[in-house]
Design a protein around this motif. Sequence first.
Motif, PDB file in Angstrom:
ATOM      1  N   LYS A 260       0.864  -1.129   0.078  1.00 16.39           N
ATOM      2  CA  LYS A 260       0.036   0.070   0.019  1.00 16.39           C
ATOM      3  C   LYS A 260       0.820   1.195   0.081  1.00 16.39           C
ATOM      4  O   LYS A 260       0.587   2.248  -0.534  1.00 16.39           O
ATOM      5  CB  LYS A 260      -0.936  -0.160   1.280  1.00 16.39           C
ATOM      6  N   ARG A 261       1.728   1.443   0.854  1.00 15.02           N
ATOM      7  CA  ARG A 261       2.710   2.379   1.007  1.00 15.02           C
ATOM      8  C   ARG A 261       3.375   2.657  -0.603  1.00 15.02           C
ATOM      9  O   ARG A 261       3.520   3.703  -0.996  1.00 15.02           O
ATOM     10  CB  ARG A 261       3.942   2.180   1.894  1.00 15.02           C
ATOM     11  N   ASN A 262       4.066   1.462  -1.089  1.00 13.38           N
ATOM     12  CA  ASN A 262       4.676   1.727  -2.221  1.00 13.38           C
ATOM     13  C   ASN A 262       3.706   2.242  -3.229  1.00 13.38           C
ATOM     14  O   ASN A 262       4.085   3.148  -4.097  1.00 13.38           O
ATOM     15  CB  ASN A 262       5.073   0.343  -2.946  1.00 13.38           C
ATOM     16  N   TYR A 263       2.390   1.737  -3.405  1.00  8.02           N
ATOM     17  CA  TYR A 263       1.401   1.981  -4.526  1.00  8.02           C
ATOM     18  C   TYR A 263       1.242   3.518  -4.241  1.00  8.02           C
ATOM     19  O   TYR A 263       1.222   4.314  -5.299  1.00  8.02           O
ATOM     20  CB  TYR A 263      -0.041   1.298  -4.183  1.00  8.02           C
ATOM     21  N   ASN A 264       1.042   4.247  -2.827  1.00 13.86           N
ATOM     22  CA  ASN A 264       0.861   5.488  -2.769  1.00 13.86           C
ATOM     23  C   ASN A 264       1.907   6.320  -3.246  1.00 13.86           C
ATOM     24  O   ASN A 264       1.708   7.272  -3.922  1.00 13.86           O
ATOM     25  CB  ASN A 264       0.515   5.642  -1.260  1.00 13.86           C
ATOM     26  N   ILE A 265       3.058   5.785  -3.195  1.00 11.69           N
ATOM     27  CA  ILE A 265       4.250   6.526  -3.469  1.00 11.69           C
ATOM     28  C   ILE A 265       4.445   6.478  -4.944  1.00 11.69           C
ATOM     29  O   ILE A 265       4.452   7.746  -5.734  1.00 11.69           O
ATOM     30  CB  ILE A 265       5.786   6.029  -3.270  1.00 11.69           C
ATOM     31  N   LEU A 266       4.043   5.522  -5.716  1.00 13.02           N
ATOM     32  CA  LEU A 266       3.918   5.877  -7.355  1.00 13.02           C
ATOM     33  C   LEU A 266       2.662   6.562  -7.644  1.00 13.02           C
ATOM     34  O   LEU A 266       2.679   7.403  -8.621  1.00 13.02           O
ATOM     35  CB  LEU A 266       3.750   4.435  -7.796  1.00 13.02           C
ATOM     36  N   PHE A 267       1.604   6.313  -7.048  1.00 16.39           N
ATOM     37  CA  PHE A 267       0.491   7.036  -7.419  1.00 16.39           C
ATOM     38  C   PHE A 267       0.539   8.507  -7.381  1.00 16.39           C
ATOM     39  O   PHE A 267       0.315   9.396  -8.317  1.00 16.39           O
ATOM     40  CB  PHE A 267      -0.909   6.522  -6.633  1.00 16.39           C
ATOM     41  N   ASN A 268       1.072   8.907  -6.001  1.00 15.22           N
ATOM     42  CA  ASN A 268       1.225  10.428  -5.865  1.00 15.22           C
ATOM     43  C   ASN A 268       2.131  11.068  -6.746  1.00 15.22           C
ATOM     44  O   ASN A 268       1.952  12.328  -7.138  1.00 15.22           O
ATOM     45  CB  ASN A 268       1.519  10.670  -4.522  1.00 15.22           C
ATOM     46  N   LYS A 269       3.086  10.385  -7.405  1.00 15.77           N
ATOM     47  CA  LYS A 269       4.120  11.157  -8.350  1.00 15.77           C
ATOM     48  C   LYS A 269       3.652  10.929  -9.736  1.00 15.77           C
ATOM     49  O   LYS A 269       4.105  11.822 -10.491  1.00 15.77           O
ATOM     50  CB  LYS A 269       5.282  10.063  -7.996  1.00 15.77           C
ATOM     51  N   LEU A 270       2.821   9.924 -10.059  1.00 10.37           N
ATOM     52  CA  LEU A 270       2.464   9.681 -11.415  1.00 10.37           C
ATOM     53  C   LEU A 270       0.965  10.192 -11.766  1.00 10.37           C
ATOM     54  O   LEU A 270       0.758  10.377 -13.087  1.00 10.37           O
ATOM     55  CB  LEU A 270       2.798   8.170 -11.644  1.00 10.37           C
ATOM     56  N   ASN A 271       0.368  10.283 -10.962  1.00  3.90           N
ATOM     57  CA  ASN A 271      -0.909  10.773 -11.305  1.00  3.90           C
ATOM     58  C   ASN A 271      -1.374  12.013 -11.927  1.00  3.90           C
ATOM     59  O   ASN A 271      -2.633  12.275 -12.396  1.00  3.90           O
ATOM     60  CB  ASN A 271      -2.149  10.278 -10.120  1.00  3.90           C
ATOM     61  N   LYS A 272      -0.527  12.880 -11.961  1.00  2.00           N
ATOM     62  CA  LYS A 272      -0.672  14.250 -12.620  1.00  2.00           C
ATOM     63  C   LYS A 272      -0.333  14.233 -14.035  1.00  2.00           C
ATOM     64  O   LYS A 272      -0.525  15.144 -14.734  1.00  2.00           O
ATOM     65  CB  LYS A 272       0.074  15.339 -11.848  1.00  2.00           C
ATOM     66  N   ILE A 273       0.400  13.267 -14.699  1.00  2.00           N
ATOM     67  CA  ILE A 273       0.831  13.208 -15.881  1.00  2.00           C
ATOM     68  C   ILE A 273      -0.315  13.097 -16.842  1.00  2.00           C
ATOM     69  O   ILE A 273      -1.055  12.202 -16.943  1.00  2.00           O
ATOM     70  CB  ILE A 273       2.050  12.025 -16.047  1.00  2.00           C
ATOM     71  N   ARG A 274      -0.230  14.031 -18.064  1.00  2.00           N
ATOM     72  CA  ARG A 274      -1.405  13.967 -18.661  1.00  2.00           C
ATOM     73  C   ARG A 274      -1.257  12.917 -19.618  1.00  2.00           C
ATOM     74  O   ARG A 274      -0.362  12.318 -20.050  1.00  2.00           O
ATOM     75  CB  ARG A 274      -1.592  15.171 -19.428  1.00  2.00           C
ATOM     76  N   GLY A 275      -2.527  12.195 -20.122  1.00  2.00           N
ATOM     77  CA  GLY A 275      -2.523  11.268 -21.014  1.00  2.00           C
ATOM     78  C   GLY A 275      -2.395   9.744 -20.469  1.00  2.00           C
ATOM     79  O   GLY A 275      -2.548   8.817 -21.508  1.00  2.00           O
ATOM     80  N   ILE A 276      -1.969   9.563 -19.506  1.00  2.00           N
ATOM     81  CA  ILE A 276      -1.642   8.265 -18.958  1.00  2.00           C
ATOM     82  C   ILE A 276      -2.747   7.943 -17.994  1.00  2.00           C
ATOM     83  O   ILE A 276      -3.296   8.675 -16.923  1.00  2.00           O
ATOM     84  CB  ILE A 276      -0.421   7.905 -18.301  1.00  2.00           C
ATOM     85  N   THR A 277      -3.076   6.503 -17.996  1.00  2.00           N
ATOM     86  CA  THR A 277      -4.038   5.930 -16.927  1.00  2.00           C
ATOM     87  C   THR A 277      -3.753   4.999 -16.036  1.00  2.00           C
ATOM     88  O   THR A 277      -2.840   4.484 -16.232  1.00  2.00           O
ATOM     89  CB  THR A 277      -5.049   4.992 -17.920  1.00  2.00           C
ATOM     90  N   LEU A 278      -4.014   5.421 -14.996  1.00  2.00           N
ATOM     91  CA  LEU A 278      -3.586   4.765 -13.313  1.00  2.00           C
ATOM     92  C   LEU A 278      -4.738   3.855 -13.029  1.00  2.00           C
ATOM     93  O   LEU A 278      -6.112   4.497 -13.222  1.00  2.00           O
ATOM     94  CB  LEU A 278      -2.933   5.509 -12.434  1.00  2.00           C
ATOM     95  N   PHE A 279      -4.507   2.916 -12.148  1.00  2.00           N
ATOM     96  CA  PHE A 279      -5.854   2.256 -11.468  1.00  2.00           C
ATOM     97  C   PHE A 279      -5.844   2.523 -10.266  1.00  2.00           C
ATOM     98  O   PHE A 279      -5.140   2.866  -9.472  1.00  2.00           O
ATOM     99  CB  PHE A 279      -5.755   0.616 -11.599  1.00  2.00           C
ATOM    100  N   PRO A 280      -7.405   2.768  -9.581  1.00  2.00           N
ATOM    101  CA  PRO A 280      -7.450   3.264  -8.473  1.00  2.00           C
ATOM    102  C   PRO A 280      -7.221   2.123  -7.258  1.00  2.00           C
ATOM    103  O   PRO A 280      -7.382   1.118  -7.737  1.00  2.00           O
ATOM    104  CB  PRO A 280      -9.034   3.757  -8.509  1.00  2.00           C
ATOM    105  N   SER A 281      -7.012   2.704  -6.134  1.00  2.00           N
ATOM    106  CA  SER A 281      -6.772   1.581  -5.023  1.00  2.00           C
ATOM    107  C   SER A 281      -8.037   1.295  -4.452  1.00  2.00           C
ATOM    108  O   SER A 281      -7.956   0.275  -3.674  1.00  2.00           O
ATOM    109  CB  SER A 281      -5.702   2.429  -3.980  1.00  2.00           C
ATOM    110  N   SER A 282      -9.198   2.048  -4.792  1.00  2.00           N
ATOM    111  CA  SER A 282     -10.572   1.589  -4.386  1.00  2.00           C
ATOM    112  C   SER A 282     -11.458   1.973  -5.319  1.00  2.00           C
ATOM    113  O   SER A 282     -11.313   2.877  -5.851  1.00  2.00           O
ATOM    114  CB  SER A 282     -10.652   2.332  -2.661  1.00  2.00           C
ATOM    115  N   HIS A 283     -12.742   1.571  -5.089  1.00  2.00           N
ATOM    116  CA  HIS A 283     -13.608   1.891  -6.227  1.00  2.00           C
ATOM    117  C   HIS A 283     -14.813   1.425  -5.572  1.00  2.00           C
ATOM    118  O   HIS A 283     -15.215   0.224  -5.341  1.00  2.00           O
ATOM    119  CB  HIS A 283     -13.384   1.252  -7.429  1.00  2.00           C
ATOM    120  N   ILE A 284     -15.857   2.413  -5.612  1.00  2.00           N
ATOM    121  CA  ILE A 284     -17.308   2.144  -4.988  1.00  2.00           C
ATOM    122  C   ILE A 284     -17.163   1.308  -3.645  1.00  2.00           C
ATOM    123  O   ILE A 284     -16.641   1.894  -2.595  1.00  2.00           O
ATOM    124  CB  ILE A 284     -18.252   1.643  -5.914  1.00  2.00           C
TER     125      ILE A 284
END
Length: 386
Positions: A260-284
């Motif tokens: 979870k820690r590693n996921y958050n490190i990657l997600f926070n760093k990469l989620n602002k890059i335009r045009g690429i898609t990441l997967f959420p850690s939770s959904h509904i």
Amino acid sequence: MQRKIPFGKPILGEDELEGIQNVLKTGILVHGKETSRFEEEFAKRVGVKYAIAVSSCTAGLHLALFSLKIGIGDKVAVPAMSHVATAHVVELQGATPVFIDIDPITGNMDPKKLEQESLKNNFKAIIPVHYLGLPCEMDEINRISSKSNSIVIEDCALALDSEYENIKAGALGLCGAFSFYPVKHMTSIEGGMVTTNDELLAKLIRKKRAFGYNKSLGERSRPGLYDVDELGFNYRMNEIEAAVGLSQIKRLNDHLLIRKRNYNILFNKLNKIRGITLFPSSHIKAKSSFYCFNIVLPIDGSLNRDKLQDQLKLLGIGTSIHYPQAIPLFSYYKDKYNYKKGDFPITEWFSNQLISLPIAAHVTEEDANYIADKAHQLLTSDLITN
Ligand SMILES: *Cc1c(COP(=O)(O)O)cnc(C)c1O
């Protein structure tokens, strides 16, 4: 110093070693206490009444279909995006897989498409796969399954400790199958587990995992005497595998936190890059168990996955692809059922343009920051453009 971070690496230590040695010392290699203890611990972990240890997840899924008598003439809904095992077990039974495209947000079987196909096909079973550890929309899938009177068998190979409405994957359908292949959430070298709350199904699977003997070893009035009243496989787990599995369960809580820690490190760093898609850690209602970190490059092909994979390799970062082809477009399925390119647009986009980065327990916080920084640099550079 050049880093070397493999995509996956099992964490093994003294506890596993001791477990293996103890089994070798007793000389009881199958039918022993380690397997039953592993089954008990695993059932507790998932929150089900029964867990049956088997030789792999594929064996578990196959046993479930076999025990439920799903075979020739029957149709089974399977996501187009999965490990080929999910469809192969259906084929092995002589039944027909019907492939469902995925939801572009979660990567899971799209319930709307499932419902459309369910109206056309009389599904005997649905096999949802919790992609990368994020549970499928089980409310919807279970609603569709009860409407059509079909059975839900969860493929939990990537979903150990995933939750949906506080219920764990493996307890969300009639039964579930887990994988302990070396780089899954935990390992038993090779191995798998079927989980269920259904007593009759548990009995059947237990019997058919070992040839269809009518009596297990402990139930025989005389050693060596039994009758066989059904067909069965040899899909047992051995005692060494079970001993390793028991040690690995103890590590799961710690490992989940690291993932979870590693996921958050990657997600926070990469989620602002335009045009690429990441997967959420939770959904509904779903909570992920963070199997790996997927990046999907733009559908227009402006970025080149091969180049990204090569550049990451030069930097010592191991990658994988989950999964490299829509199952129906693998030659076996394509040739048999005449599927063609374009039939499963979301799955095809993902399989061509995604890359899986490591976040498992072997990845330190420093490594995770390194991976995030390097991936960010590459994704915003012209090194990987087409
Ligand atoms: C790994 C995997 C399997 C196969 O597991 P084995 O234990 O190797 O048989 C099945 N389904 C999915 C989704 C997987 O990722």
